[in-house]
Design an enzyme around this catalytic site. Sequence first.
Site, PDB file in Angstrom:
ATOM      1  N   ASN A   1      52.076  44.035  38.113  1.00  0.00           N
ATOM      2  CA  ASN A   1      53.347  44.859  37.611  1.00  0.00           C
ATOM      3  C   ASN A   1      54.256  44.086  37.561  1.00  0.00           C
ATOM      4  O   ASN A   1      55.153  43.744  38.757  1.00  0.00           O
ATOM      5  CB  ASN A   1      53.326  46.046  38.753  1.00  0.00           C
ATOM      6  CG  ASN A   1      54.240  47.205  37.824  1.00  0.00           C
ATOM      7  OD1 ASN A   1      55.240  46.877  37.549  1.00  0.00           O
ATOM      8  ND2 ASN A   1      54.117  48.483  38.646  1.00  0.00           N
TER       9      ASN A   1
ATOM     10  N   ALA B   1      60.734  45.062  36.105  1.00  0.00           N
ATOM     11  CA  ALA B   1      61.818  44.881  34.961  1.00  0.00           C
ATOM     12  C   ALA B   1      61.532  43.386  34.138  1.00  0.00           C
ATOM     13  O   ALA B   1      62.165  43.482  33.211  1.00  0.00           O
ATOM     14  CB  ALA B   1      63.131  44.948  35.798  1.00  0.00           C
TER      15      ALA B   1
ATOM     16  N   GLU C   1      48.172  43.781  33.047  1.00  0.00           N
ATOM     17  CA  GLU C   1      49.297  44.263  33.484  1.00  0.00           C
ATOM     18  C   GLU C   1      49.281  45.818  33.809  1.00  0.00           C
ATOM     19  O   GLU C   1      48.384  46.407  33.053  1.00  0.00           O
ATOM     20  CB  GLU C   1      50.318  44.060  32.080  1.00  0.00           C
ATOM     21  CG  GLU C   1      51.825  44.283  32.504  1.00  0.00           C
ATOM     22  CD  GLU C   1      52.646  44.238  31.434  1.00  0.00           C
ATOM     23  OE1 GLU C   1      52.766  42.910  30.890  1.00  0.00           O
ATOM     24  OE2 GLU C   1      53.265  44.778  30.806  1.00  0.00           O
TER      25      GLU C   1
ATOM     26  N   HIS D   1      51.770  49.191  34.879  1.00  0.00           N
ATOM     27  CA  HIS D   1      52.726  49.911  35.052  1.00  0.00           C
ATOM     28  C   HIS D   1      52.426  51.631  35.494  1.00  0.00           C
ATOM     29  O   HIS D   1      51.585  51.876  35.008  1.00  0.00           O
ATOM     30  CB  HIS D   1      53.575  50.005  33.625  1.00  0.00           C
ATOM     31  CG  HIS D   1      53.920  48.871  33.199  1.00  0.00           C
ATOM     32  ND1 HIS D   1      54.906  48.154  33.719  1.00  0.00           N
ATOM     33  CD2 HIS D   1      53.401  47.881  32.376  1.00  0.00           C
ATOM     34  CE1 HIS D   1      55.176  46.982  33.042  1.00  0.00           C
ATOM     35  NE2 HIS D   1      53.987  46.824  32.078  1.00  0.00           N
TER      36      HIS D   1
END
Length: 164
Positions: free
Chosen positions: A75, A78, A99, A101
């Site tokens: 994760n 930003a 990945e 989120h």
Amino acid sequence: MAARIMILNGPNLNFLGIREPHIYGSTTLGEIEASCQALADHLGVSISFHQSNMEGELVNLIQSAHGKADAIIMNPAAYSFTSIALIDALKIFEGVKIEVHISNIHARDELHRHSITSSACTSVICGLGPYGYLAAILAAVQRLGQLPATIPAALHGIAAGGKA
């Protein structure tokens, strides 16, 4: 050999549970780590769990996974939207790269909508909340050939809402 998975978390994720709970919920990073460890133990895989607010440290961790991990779940937080350095490091890693989120970044504001780091990943999971980490572990283990690609016949009835 059991799968070895490195789980990396980017900036400000150490404040999960406090930071913008209307977006990220009330689950802490420690609670996510504990649930990931419980699933890993159940599956017989090993995980290492890390968090850093520093881009260079995340790059170093990705590089350290070379030859020591079969998959990276990350994760980038930003850094998803800004980090060429993470993209380059992920491209070096030859294993599975997922990945994650917590929020659905595609439904967020313009600043949080377009992950550039996902271009270097095998797949992306978003919008499942903390469960996304567990889904990523299952997906990584499956991609590494240690789980079946489809639902076993005995579970088809359950998956369709019936009894097995």
